[in-house]
Design a protein around this motif. Structure first.
Motif, PDB file in Angstrom:
ATOM      1  N   PRO A  15       0.804  -1.232   0.000  1.00 20.81           N
ATOM      2  CA  PRO A  15       0.000   0.000   0.000  1.00 20.81           C
ATOM      3  C   PRO A  15       0.831   1.274   0.000  1.00 20.81           C
ATOM      4  N   THR A  16       1.884   1.334   0.832  1.00 18.24           N
ATOM      5  CA  THR A  16       2.675   2.563   0.880  1.00 18.24           C
ATOM      6  C   THR A  16       3.507   2.746  -0.382  1.00 18.24           C
ATOM      7  N   GLY A  17       4.057   1.658  -0.909  1.00 25.30           N
ATOM      8  CA  GLY A  17       4.825   1.773  -2.146  1.00 25.30           C
ATOM      9  C   GLY A  17       3.973   2.229  -3.309  1.00 25.30           C
ATOM     10  N   LEU A  18       2.737   1.751  -3.367  1.00 24.52           N
ATOM     11  CA  LEU A  18       1.847   2.141  -4.466  1.00 24.52           C
ATOM     12  C   LEU A  18       1.465   3.609  -4.391  1.00 24.52           C
ATOM     13  N   VAL A  19       1.153   4.092  -3.182  1.00 21.26           N
ATOM     14  CA  VAL A  19       0.722   5.490  -3.088  1.00 21.26           C
ATOM     15  C   VAL A  19       1.897   6.429  -3.341  1.00 21.26           C
ATOM     16  N   VAL A  20       3.113   6.021  -2.959  1.00 27.29           N
ATOM     17  CA  VAL A  20       4.299   6.830  -3.277  1.00 27.29           C
ATOM     18  C   VAL A  20       4.525   6.857  -4.783  1.00 27.29           C
ATOM     19  N   ALA A  21       4.398   5.700  -5.435  1.00 20.70           N
ATOM     20  CA  ALA A  21       4.576   5.644  -6.886  1.00 20.70           C
ATOM     21  C   ALA A  21       3.560   6.534  -7.592  1.00 20.70           C
ATOM     22  N   ARG A  22       2.325   6.499  -7.126  1.00 21.48           N
ATOM     23  CA  ARG A  22       1.290   7.355  -7.723  1.00 21.48           C
ATOM     24  C   ARG A  22       1.659   8.830  -7.586  1.00 21.48           C
ATOM     25  N   ALA A  23       2.150   9.237  -6.406  1.00 21.78           N
ATOM     26  CA  ALA A  23       2.511  10.637  -6.179  1.00 21.78           C
ATOM     27  C   ALA A  23       3.701  11.053  -7.051  1.00 21.78           C
ATOM     28  N   LEU A  24       4.704  10.170  -7.166  1.00 22.04           N
ATOM     29  CA  LEU A  24       5.858  10.494  -8.011  1.00 22.04           C
ATOM     30  C   LEU A  24       5.444  10.627  -9.468  1.00 22.04           C
ATOM     31  N   LYS A  25       4.617   9.702  -9.927  1.00 12.66           N
ATOM     32  CA  LYS A  25       4.186   9.739 -11.328  1.00 12.66           C
ATOM     33  C   LYS A  25       3.411  11.016 -11.623  1.00 12.66           C
ATOM     34  N   GLN A  26       2.501  11.389 -10.718  1.00 13.86           N
ATOM     35  CA  GLN A  26       1.708  12.594 -10.952  1.00 13.86           C
ATOM     36  C   GLN A  26       2.548  13.857 -10.863  1.00 13.86           C
ATOM     37  N   GLN A  33      10.541   0.937  -9.625  1.00 15.53           N
ATOM     38  CA  GLN A  33       9.962   0.319  -8.433  1.00 15.53           C
ATOM     39  C   GLN A  33      10.218  -1.182  -8.485  1.00 15.53           C
ATOM     40  N   VAL A  34      10.640  -1.743  -7.355  1.00 12.14           N
ATOM     41  CA  VAL A  34      10.889  -3.185  -7.294  1.00 12.14           C
ATOM     42  C   VAL A  34      10.150  -3.770  -6.104  1.00 12.14           C
ATOM     43  N   ASP A  35       9.809  -5.050  -6.223  1.00  9.68           N
ATOM     44  CA  ASP A  35       9.170  -5.775  -5.123  1.00  9.68           C
ATOM     45  C   ASP A  35       9.597  -7.234  -5.198  1.00  9.68           C
ATOM     46  N   ALA A  36       9.825  -7.834  -4.030  1.00 12.52           N
ATOM     47  CA  ALA A  36      10.280  -9.224  -3.984  1.00 12.52           C
ATOM     48  C   ALA A  36       9.181 -10.210  -4.320  1.00 12.52           C
ATOM     49  N   ASP A  37       7.920  -9.794  -4.244  1.00 10.98           N
ATOM     50  CA  ASP A  37       6.792 -10.692  -4.514  1.00 10.98           C
ATOM     51  C   ASP A  37       6.495 -10.726  -6.007  1.00 10.98           C
ATOM     52  N   ASP A  38       5.457 -11.490  -6.376  1.00  6.35           N
ATOM     53  CA  ASP A  38       5.114 -11.624  -7.795  1.00  6.35           C
ATOM     54  C   ASP A  38       3.954 -10.742  -8.212  1.00  6.35           C
ATOM     55  N   GLU A  99       8.980  -3.828 -11.201  1.00  6.96           N
ATOM     56  CA  GLU A  99       9.668  -5.084 -11.503  1.00  6.96           C
ATOM     57  C   GLU A  99       9.441  -6.038 -10.324  1.00  6.96           C
ATOM     58  N   PHE A 100       8.776  -7.158 -10.592  1.00  3.67           N
ATOM     59  CA  PHE A 100       8.477  -8.121  -9.538  1.00  3.67           C
ATOM     60  C   PHE A 100       9.595  -9.161  -9.430  1.00  3.67           C
ATOM     61  N   ARG A 101       9.568  -9.858  -8.275  1.00  2.00           N
ATOM     62  CA  ARG A 101      10.590 -10.865  -7.962  1.00  2.00           C
ATOM     63  C   ARG A 101      11.997 -10.248  -8.025  1.00  2.00           C
ATOM     64  N   LYS A 102      12.070  -9.005  -7.572  1.00  2.00           N
ATOM     65  CA  LYS A 102      13.351  -8.287  -7.484  1.00  2.00           C
ATOM     66  C   LYS A 102      13.537  -7.859  -6.026  1.00  2.00           C
ATOM     67  N   GLU A 103      14.396  -8.578  -5.318  1.00  4.29           N
ATOM     68  CA  GLU A 103      14.630  -8.289  -3.906  1.00  4.29           C
ATOM     69  C   GLU A 103      15.907  -7.475  -3.743  1.00  4.29           C
ATOM     70  N   VAL A 104      15.813  -6.384  -3.004  1.00  2.00           N
ATOM     71  CA  VAL A 104      16.978  -5.559  -2.699  1.00  2.00           C
ATOM     72  C   VAL A 104      17.674  -6.147  -1.481  1.00  2.00           C
ATOM     73  N   VAL A 105      18.945  -6.455  -1.615  1.00  2.00           N
ATOM     74  CA  VAL A 105      19.701  -7.018  -0.493  1.00  2.00           C
ATOM     75  C   VAL A 105      20.670  -6.001   0.105  1.00  2.00           C
ATOM     76  N   ALA A 106      20.970  -4.927  -0.615  1.00  2.00           N
ATOM     77  CA  ALA A 106      21.858  -3.899  -0.078  1.00  2.00           C
ATOM     78  C   ALA A 106      21.636  -2.594  -0.833  1.00  2.00           C
ATOM     79  N   ALA A 107      21.654  -1.501  -0.089  1.00  4.26           N
ATOM     80  CA  ALA A 107      21.576  -0.159  -0.677  1.00  4.26           C
ATOM     81  C   ALA A 107      22.466   0.742   0.162  1.00  4.26           C
ATOM     82  N   SER A 108      23.422   1.408  -0.471  1.00  5.95           N
ATOM     83  CA  SER A 108      24.407   2.178   0.272  1.00  5.95           C
ATOM     84  C   SER A 108      24.762   3.452  -0.488  1.00  5.95           C
TER      85      SER A 108
END
Length: 437
Positions: A15-26, A33-38, A99-108
């Protein structure tokens, strides 16, 4: 390495990722955007038991820019919530960026405060910045007691369907919403259902006078008056908690997150749920309670909440005190740049009415940062902005603050110009970026 320095990376499509994406797009702000799920949905897709219904109402949960269907009940089910979130993503054209099935393991952060991101499949990317929307209902918090339990010992996150409870002696530890839901389901299908409470809670029925309880309190009503009205209604409708064998609350309403459940008191009066005190120690399948009593169980469900954590970020970059992430404006970590954390607070009702304006405010902050030399986090700190002391949010007060902030945030640019030569700012130390991933 893929260089994408013209855009942000949004981590998570719940829910939070979707509403942020909507705000950025507008707002016309480029992002991936990436998510570990399908698919989209976050916790509503992979982390909620099949029989779950929201405790906040349809009206106080849906995003104001895309209301839930009128035929939805006051308390939609898990399946309805998931369908709503998928419809939201389709309506605003968000799927094309995910992009689904994309898990972030590190961000620096790198030396220039761009961000290097490593994915589970080994791919590495470099982004202008990172917006973390990974939710806070996934990192299980377990209680610790002396001894060892030899039966099934699970977290409420691992509970999926009533079949897991059938024919078992069940103890649920905790007094929150998941604890009461699971204890109520055990009351229907288990041999016994016991509920262990460490302290007293405020248990509110889901409706009062035919109205969802969360909708009774209007924003113009002062919080002390809201408390008084709820106490009066509870005394008339429910009575004293001691009449149900429950401890009286040790805090005022709203000082902790209230539990909204209409079944718990029903099953207590029918003898299908038995209240127990806190656990003292474990021995085989025997649980010893602090009042000296004991009982044997086949299954213990720990509905003891979650840690707020960001395992892919460098340790110590985002400080969490208890359940409260230390963030300016609820989004900006101190001493950083181009890192934003979204959705760590806990409002008294659903996510939509607060998440939407907060996401729009985030988009505005991103644009303000582009107009500044100093990091936003430094401007907030030098301006005397206070870090939060609690993760609990009064939704009405938060909405008022966000409306005001939308008008006042442009003043941050003027403050930043004055601060550039300030000795106070010069003495501040930024978080030191580690070596590249």
């Amino acid at each position: 390495m893929s260089h994408r320095l013209d855009r942000f990376l949004v981590i998570g499509a719940g829910p939070t990722g979707l509403v942020v994406a909507r705000a950025l797009k507008q707002a016309g702000i480029p992002y991936d955007q990436v998510d570990a799920d399908d698919d989209v949905g976050g916790n509503w897709r992979h982390g909620v038991y099949t029989t779950a219904h929201i405790i906040s109402s349809r009206r106080t949960t849906s995003f104001p820019e895309y209301p839930m269907p009128a035929h939805y009940p006051d308390f939609p089910s898990r399946a309805q919530m998931l369908a709503y979130l998928c419809d939201y993503a389709r309506h605003f054209g968000l799927y094309a960026h995910i992009e689904f099935r994309k898990e972030v393991v590190a961000a620096s952060p790198l030396a220039d405060w761009s961000w290097q991101v490593k994915l589970a499949d080994g791919e590495q990317r470099q982004y202008k910045g990172v917006i973390v929307c990974n939710g806070h209902h996934w990192d299980r918090r377990f209680p610790t007691y002396p001894g060892t339990f030899m039966g099934e010992w699970v977290h409420s996150k691992d509970y999926r369907r009533p079949e897991q409870l059938v024919g078992k002696r069940v103890l649920v530890i905790g007094g929150g919403n998941s604890a009461c839901d699971i204890a109520s389901e055990a009351a229907r299908v288990a041999v016994c259902s016991h509920l262990s409470l460490r302290r007293g809670y405020w248990f509110l029925p889901k409706t009062m006078f035919g109205i969802p309880t969360v909708e009774m309190m209007r924003g113009w009503i002062p919080v002390p008056v809201q408390r008084a009205v709820l106490r009066l209604c509870l005394r008339v409708i429910v009575g004293r908690y001691a009449q149900y064998g429950l401890p009286e609350p040790d805090h005022r309403i709203f000082e902790r997150h209230p539990t909204v459940n209409s079944e718990l008191l029903h099953y207590l009066k029918h003898g299908r749920i038995r209240p127990r005190p806190d656990v003292a120690r474990l021995e085989g399948q025997t649980v010893h309670f602090v009042d000296g009593t004991t009982d044997e169980y086949d299954l213990v469900v720990c509905a003891t909440g979650f840690h707020v954590s960001f395992p892919f970020l460098p340790p110590g970059m985002v400080e969490v005190k208890g359940s409260t992430a230390q963030l300016y404006a609820g989004m900006v970590p101190p001493r950083t740049r181009n890192l934003y954390i979204f959705g760590t607070t806990q409002p008294r009702y659903g996510f939509g009415p607060l998440a939407s304006p907060a996401a729009d405010l985030l988009a505005q902050l991103l644009e303000l940062q582009d107009a500044m030399t100093l990091p936003l986090s430094v401007v907030f700190e030098a301006s005397g902005e206070q870090l939060p002391t609690t993760h609990l949010v009064d939704p009405h007060a938060a909405l008022r603050r966000m409306r005001l902030a939308r008008y006042l945030t442009p003043l941050l640019v003027r403050k930043e110009r004055r601060l550039r030569t300030s000795p106070k700012v010069g003495a501040m130390t930024m978080w030191m970026p580690p070596q590249a991933i």
